[in-house]
Design a protein around this motif. Structure first.
Motif, PDB file in Angstrom:
ATOM      1  N   GLU A   1      41.221   4.010  63.293  1.00 54.69           N
ATOM      2  CA  GLU A   1      40.324   2.897  63.580  1.00 54.69           C
ATOM      3  C   GLU A   1      39.052   2.924  62.745  1.00 54.69           C
ATOM      4  O   GLU A   1      38.297   1.948  62.731  1.00 54.69           O
ATOM      5  CB  GLU A   1      39.947   2.892  65.063  1.00 54.69           C
TER       6      GLU A   1
ATOM      7  N   LEU B   1      38.920   0.177  60.182  1.00 55.05           N
ATOM      8  CA  LEU B   1      38.584  -1.109  60.790  1.00 55.05           C
ATOM      9  C   LEU B   1      37.103  -1.187  61.121  1.00 55.05           C
ATOM     10  O   LEU B   1      36.487  -2.259  61.025  1.00 55.05           O
ATOM     11  CB  LEU B   1      39.420  -1.316  62.056  1.00 55.05           C
TER      12      LEU B   1
ATOM     13  N   ILE C   1      35.244  -1.998  57.950  1.00 55.78           N
ATOM     14  CA  ILE C   1      35.475  -3.401  57.595  1.00 55.78           C
ATOM     15  C   ILE C   1      34.649  -4.315  58.491  1.00 55.78           C
ATOM     16  O   ILE C   1      34.029  -5.284  58.027  1.00 55.78           O
ATOM     17  CB  ILE C   1      36.977  -3.734  57.697  1.00 55.78           C
ATOM     18  N   ARG C   2      34.621  -4.009  59.794  1.00 58.66           N
ATOM     19  CA  ARG C   2      33.841  -4.831  60.711  1.00 58.66           C
ATOM     20  C   ARG C   2      32.350  -4.713  60.422  1.00 58.66           C
ATOM     21  O   ARG C   2      31.609  -5.703  60.521  1.00 58.66           O
ATOM     22  CB  ARG C   2      34.125  -4.407  62.156  1.00 58.66           C
TER      23      ARG C   2
END
Length: 255
Positions: free
Chosen positions: A163, A166, A169-170
């Motif tokens: 995770e 991610l 990226i977020r």
């Protein structure tokens, strides 16, 4: 191993994580921040935290094992610093968007604090953000989260999860959203000017709309910016809150 040697190893691991964080975090990683001050700050924080950090449960049978453990701590420190810098970069990106819209993007200059070429409004927002960060003691909160990271992710126990990709990226997406929020008022005003000048150009073709638009955008843009600066504190607060939230999520992903 003798207890004194265990304490030395623990101190080195703590120092490596702190040093990596300071090398990547906003404000602490500035080019004109004295290196001696960085070393002294890292050493001081490490000395304070070592008695509070639990000793690693693994034994270092060779130099290779120690090097691998230090590499883990470097990864944790750099990841935390990168998250902070990524969110803080919303100020610079927002300033660059404003410079593009009002015509200041071509007037770039060398910034000795970051070692890169920056635009005028971008540098102004960066310095304003640094001042707000220091005035609100947000740097104390960041150092506090760094200290708590040794509880959430004990030394030598970092295990990156899937995770994390991610999360980065977020964080990048949040940075772009914040940058657009910063630049949105100026972008709206300049869009209205472009539409107005387009209509004027249709009705009066003899007017040089291209040359008229440059000074008009600059004047209106700076005037709008002067109105917005007093209320920028709420945006800065949201940026710093998001920075702290992402740091905590990062630590959860490293356990």
């Amino acid at each position: 191993m003798i207890p004194g040697f265990d304490l030395l190893i623990l101190f080195l691991l703590v120092l490596v994580r702190i040093s990596a964080f300071l090398a990547a975090a906003p404000f602490f990683s500035l080019e004109n921040f004295p290196n001696k001050a960085k070393v002294g700050l890292a050493m001081g924080i490490a000395v304070v935290l070592v008695p509070l950090v639990p000793a690693p449960e693994v034994e270092f049978l060779s130099t290779l094992h120690l090097a691998m453990a230090m590499a883990k701590e470097v990864m944790v420190g750099l990841a935390m610093g990168f998250i902070c810098t990524l969110i803080f970069s919303a100020l610079s990106v927002g300033g660059q968007l404003i410079d593009i819209k009002i015509g200041f993007f071509a007037s770039q200059m060398f910034d000795p604090m970051t070692g890169a070429q920056v635009t005028i409004i971008s540098r102004f927002f960066f310095l304003l953000g640094l001042a707000f960060l220091l005035a609100t003691n947000t740097h104390h909160n960041i150092i506090s989260i760094l200290a708590k990271s040794f509880e959430a992710v004990p030394v030598t126990q970092a295990a990156p999860a899937r995770e994390l990709g991610l999360l980065f990226i977020r964080a990048f997406a949040d940075m772009m959203v914040l940058a657009l929020k910063i630049a949105a008022p100026i972008m709206a005003v300049t869009l209205a000017i472009d539409v107005s000048l387009g209509l004027v150009g249709r009705t009066a073709p003899q007017m040089n709309i291209f040359m008229l638009g440059f000074p008009l955008k600059i004047v209106v843009g700076i005037f709008t910016l002067s109105i917005l600066v007093p209320v920028m504190g709420s945006i800065f607060s949201s940026i710093f809150d998001l920075m702290e939230q992402d740091l905590l999520l990062l630590l959860k992903g490293l356990t």
